[in-house]
Design an enzyme around this catalytic site. Structure first.
Site, PDB file in Angstrom:
ATOM      1  N   SER A 136       0.834  -1.196   0.000  1.00 44.04           N
ATOM      2  CA  SER A 136       0.000   0.000   0.000  1.00 44.04           C
ATOM      3  C   SER A 136       0.876   1.256   0.000  1.00 44.04           C
ATOM      4  O   SER A 136       1.653   1.465  -0.930  1.00 44.04           O
ATOM      5  CB  SER A 136      -0.958  -0.033   1.197  1.00 44.04           C
ATOM      6  N   HIS A 162      -7.840  -5.323  -1.668  1.00 45.49           N
ATOM      7  CA  HIS A 162      -6.568  -4.782  -1.169  1.00 45.49           C
ATOM      8  C   HIS A 162      -5.816  -5.846  -0.366  1.00 45.49           C
ATOM      9  O   HIS A 162      -4.592  -5.963  -0.477  1.00 45.49           O
ATOM     10  CB  HIS A 162      -6.850  -3.560  -0.303  1.00 45.49           C
TER      11      HIS A 162
END
Length: 267
Positions: A120, A231
């Site tokens: 991320s 994610h």
């Protein structure tokens, strides 16, 4: 060159010792979590966390995912986080917290392969540092490759970016300093791009964009896309991604990244 303090953590793992370590960077005492195998160290993995503050912080479970009995895993907290002195500058001087830790570990284990994994926010953290460090490869997992894309697409993060970095036009120099793609070369260490097709926090088009730019530069890379994952992959898909990452590291270490390195795996 070494860590200046080590605090044993109450984590019961038979193969590794968990320690919160402190090291000095730019006159600051910065902390990180180290997972050291009881056997000989034959691989080092540097995990670059995502988020900010308590969101995405370094956790023992995450480090364990990348380990085996001879792998040391280290996760820097970044300055201003979890007891580290200083202030998180979001790809500013906090990058030094990454490079200093890697140089310490390289000094302690000079003949061991080091692989960086940026998740991320950590994706760009790694892209801005990996090419200048003694590392064998870089894995960007659900990672941000471009700060301009982050500002443009994450409207919810613009306030934070304006506070910590500024506005892309008004503080253009600060954004240029965080432009990782301009610093990558053909001779940079090889890159593995891991991304989920249903990622809502960092869209998979950002992974496509990174791959396109690496093609233009001529940097060696592979991609591993899980088109039905977000994610953070679901458990079965997570195991598959972790196996892919570990196989990548082995391939790099054995110099078996072949000419078909632009291999695109979609699941």
């Amino acid at each position: 060159m070494d860590f200046i303090n080590k605090k044993r953590m109450p984590v019961d793992v038979s193969t590794h010792i968990f320690e919160e370590v402190t090291y000095q960077v730019d006159g600051l005492h910065v902390r990180g979590l180290s997972m050291t195998p009881k056997q000989q160290v034959k691989r080092i993995v540097i995990y670059l966390r995502g988020g900010k503050g308590q969101v995405g912080k370094v956790r023992t479970g995450r480090l364990l995912q990348f380990s085996d009995e001879q792998t040391l895993v280290f996760g820097p907290y970044y300055r201003g986080n979890n007891g580290s002195e200083g202030k998180d500058e979001f790809y500013g001087k906090d990058l030094n917290d990454v490079t200093a830790a890697i140089r310490i570990l390289n000094h302690k284990y000079p003949n061991v392969h080091i692989h960086m994994i940026g998740f991320s926010r950590g994706g760009l953290q790694g892209l801005l540092t990996f090419q200048d460090l003694p590392v064998s490869s870089y894995i960007i997992w659900g990672g941000v490759p471009d700060i301009y894309l982050m500002y443009e697409e994450r409207v919810d993060l613009r306030g934070m970016l304006k506070r910590m970095v500024g506005h892309p036009k008004k503080q253009s120099e600060a954004y240029q300093q965080r432009d990782a793609l301009s610093k990558i070369t053909k001779s940079s260490p090889p890159i593995l791009i891991v991304h989920g097709g249903e990622d809502r926090q960092v869209g998979i088009h950002q992974a496509y964009y990174l791959a396109e730019q690496l093609d233009k530069i001529g940097t060696t890379y592979r991609t591993f896309y899980q088109m039905k994952e977000g994610h953070v992959p679901k458990p079965f898909a997570l195991d598959e991604a972790l196996n892919t990452v570990k196989q990548w590291m082995t391939d790099v270490e054995q110099h078996s990244i072949k000419d078909d390195y632009h291999l695109n795996n979609k699941i």
